[in-house]
Design an enzyme around this catalytic site. Sequence first.
Site, PDB file in Angstrom:
ATOM      1  N   ARG A 232      48.950   0.798  -1.588  1.00 12.08           N
ATOM      2  CA  ARG A 232      48.865   1.336  -3.039  1.00 12.08           C
ATOM      3  C   ARG A 232      47.375   1.446  -3.512  1.00 12.08           C
ATOM      4  O   ARG A 232      46.464   0.451  -3.246  1.00 12.08           O
ATOM      5  CB  ARG A 232      49.540   0.362  -3.828  1.00 12.08           C
ATOM      6  CG  ARG A 232      51.185   0.567  -3.862  1.00 12.08           C
ATOM      7  CD  ARG A 232      51.569   1.909  -4.539  1.00 12.08           C
ATOM      8  NE  ARG A 232      53.077   2.196  -4.329  1.00 12.08           N
ATOM      9  CZ  ARG A 232      53.605   2.904  -3.418  1.00 12.08           C
ATOM     10  NH1 ARG A 232      52.856   3.531  -2.396  1.00 12.08           N
ATOM     11  NH2 ARG A 232      55.014   2.955  -3.261  1.00 12.08           N
ATOM     12  N   GLU A 261      47.295   8.984  -9.159  1.00 16.55           N
ATOM     13  CA  GLU A 261      47.790  10.152  -8.235  1.00 16.55           C
ATOM     14  C   GLU A 261      48.164  11.310  -8.910  1.00 16.55           C
ATOM     15  O   GLU A 261      49.263  11.147  -9.768  1.00 16.55           O
ATOM     16  CB  GLU A 261      48.728   9.521  -7.085  1.00 16.55           C
ATOM     17  CG  GLU A 261      47.995   8.465  -6.472  1.00 16.55           C
ATOM     18  CD  GLU A 261      49.005   8.044  -5.207  1.00 16.55           C
ATOM     19  OE1 GLU A 261      50.197   8.576  -5.159  1.00 16.55           O
ATOM     20  OE2 GLU A 261      48.417   7.151  -4.532  1.00 16.55           O
ATOM     21  N   HIS A 279      48.671  10.759  -0.172  1.00 18.49           N
ATOM     22  CA  HIS A 279      49.737   9.739  -0.343  1.00 18.49           C
ATOM     23  C   HIS A 279      51.018  10.461   0.693  1.00 18.49           C
ATOM     24  O   HIS A 279      52.030  10.612   0.299  1.00 18.49           O
ATOM     25  CB  HIS A 279      50.450   9.496  -1.692  1.00 18.49           C
ATOM     26  CG  HIS A 279      51.002   8.248  -1.458  1.00 18.49           C
ATOM     27  ND1 HIS A 279      51.282   7.709  -2.889  1.00 18.49           N
ATOM     28  CD2 HIS A 279      51.838   7.931  -0.908  1.00 18.49           C
ATOM     29  CE1 HIS A 279      52.090   6.722  -2.700  1.00 18.49           C
ATOM     30  NE2 HIS A 279      52.558   6.651  -1.453  1.00 18.49           N
TER      31      HIS A 279
END
Length: 316
Positions: A232, A261, A279
Amino acid sequence: MYKILISDKLGQAGLDRLDEMDDMAYEMITGLSKSELIAAIPEYDALIIRSGTKPDADIIAAGEKLKVIGRAGIGVDNVDIEAATQNDVLVMNTPRANSVATAEQTMALMLAVNRNTTPAHNSLAAGEWDRATYVGSELDGKTLGIIGFGYIGRLVAHRAAAFGMNIIAADPYVSEASAAESGAQLLPLSELLARADIISLHSVVTPETLNMIDEGAIEQMKDGVVIVNVARGKLIDEQALADAISSGKVGAAALDVYQQEPPEGSPLIGLPNVLHTPHLGASSREAQRRVAVEMVEQVADALRGIEYRNVINPPA
Ligand code: MLT
């Protein structure tokens, strides 16, 4: 008939599985704004999400019939768990389904950032033939510090051991014996920071781990340390890491996750010696199939009252 809203893109295998169930109806509507979700949610018994949808207290309270929020994936930091518990809404995830994909992405980034794969690729693609600039480092014999020694951390440890790395780990919830079973020496965090050549993060975000890789933590690290983060973004103070890369204190970083993000305005994007991916940790075909099927089966079983698997907030 139970009605399920799927508000982030879910793998086709999960939709196919739902199609086989006579007592479940679903709609997959992605890209809803908060107000659109609040307007839509009252008619559904369950909400299935990935990381894009962020069910907060307002959305959860609007879910008059809502009984389950299924997070197709591991991290539930995009869900207001407290609000869900207060509203008697179960929150469940699929804790193992994409772990191998995440561990493999960690190894891919660790190898790539140590061997300058991306800049070498870019150089060749631009028509150059430069073999001198991109000399890299081996993983063999290096000490890998794994912060957060849960299931994914251990999968990484097993893979890194096969590359000849020495594994050390820090995790306040793990015993020395259990870390040793996965081939790691358990150390206090400060000792890990001081000893690791490469640090890989595998913690969840909690008040204790938020921005844990900050200026103070980086100061304790070896000069030239490499940092890998496929967990994360909120574990890292991005400005502190960017400064440490610019000064050379941190040799390189490989990042799959960001404070925000997409990472608009992040000081890390585009820095030399930073390899970044959007990601993609869980983004293997196999993981997405497993995540989707496991999640729809868990949600269906919970709605039918048959079994409640992988519930994050049992009091609900
Ligand atoms: C997870 O928490 O499962 C991963 O970060 C992947 C995702 O967000 O979908």
